[in-house]
Each structure stands twice: as structure tokens, then as C-alpha cells.
Design an enzyme around this catalytic site. Structure first.
Site, PDB file in Angstrom:
ATOM      1  N   ARG A  63       0.822  -1.221   0.000  1.00 43.29           N
ATOM      2  CA  ARG A  63       0.000   0.000   0.000  1.00 43.29           C
ATOM      3  C   ARG A  63       0.850   1.262   0.000  1.00 43.29           C
ATOM      4  NH1 ARG A  63      -2.551  -3.973   2.693  1.00 43.29           N
ATOM      5  NH2 ARG A  63      -1.510  -3.409   4.637  1.00 43.29           N
ATOM      6  N   GLU A 100       6.201 -10.294  15.078  1.00 44.27           N
ATOM      7  CA  GLU A 100       5.788 -10.799  16.382  1.00 44.27           C
ATOM      8  C   GLU A 100       6.244 -12.244  16.565  1.00 44.27           C
ATOM      9  OE1 GLU A 100       1.756 -11.058  19.117  1.00 44.27           O
ATOM     10  OE2 GLU A 100       1.656 -10.252  17.100  1.00 44.27           O
TER      11      GLU A 100
END
Length: 179
Positions: A63, A100
Site C-alpha cells: 500500500r 511478532e
């Protein structure tokens, strides 16, 4: 330019539990679909950077390509893609960053920037900051002066904007979501 501070934020869709339960995904698609909103978004960036003597805009996959390439066009600058690993056809340099659970990396063409060029680094969203910091490191390894990082959305509770600023890189975001 006077603008309601929530104008852009109110046009971002929140998708609960995507891509996994408990995550609130911030979707800029409605913002991009509406011509007026998309123009206002781009003009916010253009007004901020029009006098910054930039040479290039670098956008982060995917994006960041949409927003960054339009900003580059409006500022009459070149555009450099910072891609996910394995997507560029020429000689590349890579930078790994932590997720993560695990790690990933981004790449740029080895000849994407010249030493001393002033570059704006753009993405749609700052979460943990890993991708933005990796993009900054790639640009700096090629000798670029990364003038600022910019994004549509900041998710400050995830710590990315703090990490970016702690690295010494200025960060500009249009809006933030605290929840």
C-alpha cells in the site's frame, strides 16, 4: 488548508478479527476509492513536502506503493519500490526485520538511489515499525539521506512510531488509532 482533523480517519474502515482473532485491521481501501478523499490525502502530503528539496519517494510494499507513487508524481519526483523479498528482478540488497513471531525482509535494487539523495519513505500504516525501519536502513546503506518517514495511519500502542523516532528518523502520520 483547513480540514477537519478526523476527515481522513473517518474514511478508514476497521475490520475486526482480520487477519486473525483480536486484530483490528485498518483498511484504507474506502479512502482510496473515494476521489475527493484520496485527493485530500495526497494533498496533505504534497503540501508538507513540496518545499523539502526531495529527490525521490520510496514506498513500502504494497500500500505504500499506492500512496508513495502518487506523492512522487505530484511532486515531480522519481519513485523507488521497497519490496518483499524475492520480488525484484535485478541486483538487490536486503534488510531483515522482526515480526511478532519470526522475521521477514525487504529488498531494493542495489542502484535504486545515489549517495546524498534526499528521500521520503512512505507506507500506509505504522504498527511495530519494523518494515519502516528496515526500509530506512536499506536507503541509508545506499547512501541516501532519509528526510522523513510518512504514513497515513499510526497505531502508537504497538510502539512503531516511538521506535522510528528513537532511531533519529522524523515521522509524520495523517491520523492515528489509539484502540
Amino acid at each position: 488548508m483547513f480540514l477537519d482533523p478526523n476527515y481522513i480517519r473517518d474514511r478508514i474502515r476497521t475490520v475486526p478479527d482480520w487477519p486473525e482473532p483480536g486484530v483490528l485491521f485498518r483498511d484504507i481501501t474506502p479512502l482510496l476509492q473515494d476521489p475527493r478523499s484520496f485527493r485530500v490525502l495526497i494533498e496533505l502530503f504534497v503540501y508538507r513536502y513540496m518545499n523539502q528539496r526531495l529527490d525521490l519517494v520510496a514506498g513500502i510494499d504494497a500500500r505504500g506503493f499506492i500512496v508513495g507513487s502518487v506523492i512522487a508524481h505530484e511532486l515531480n519526483l522519481g519513485f523507488v519500490p521497497v519490496r518483499k523479498k524475492g520480488k525484484l528482478p535485478y541486483d538487490t540488497i536486503a534488510e531483515q526485520y522482526s515480526l511478532e513471531y519470526g522475521s521477514s525482509s525487504v529488498e531494493m535494487h542495489a542502484d535504486a538511489v545515489r549517495p546524498g539523495q534526499r528521500v521520503l519513505l512512505v507506507d500506509d500504516l505504522v504498527a511495530t515499525g519494523g518494515t519502516m525501519l528496515a526500509g530506512m536502513k536499506l536507503l541509508q546503506r545506499l547512501g541516501a539521506n532519509v528526510v522523513e518517514a510518512a504514513a497515513v495511519i499510526d497505531l502508537p500502542k504497538l510502539g512503531g512510531s516511538g521506535a522510528i523516532r528513537a532511531s533519529g528518523l522524523n515521522l509524520y502520520t495523517v491520523c492515528q488509532f489509539d484502540e
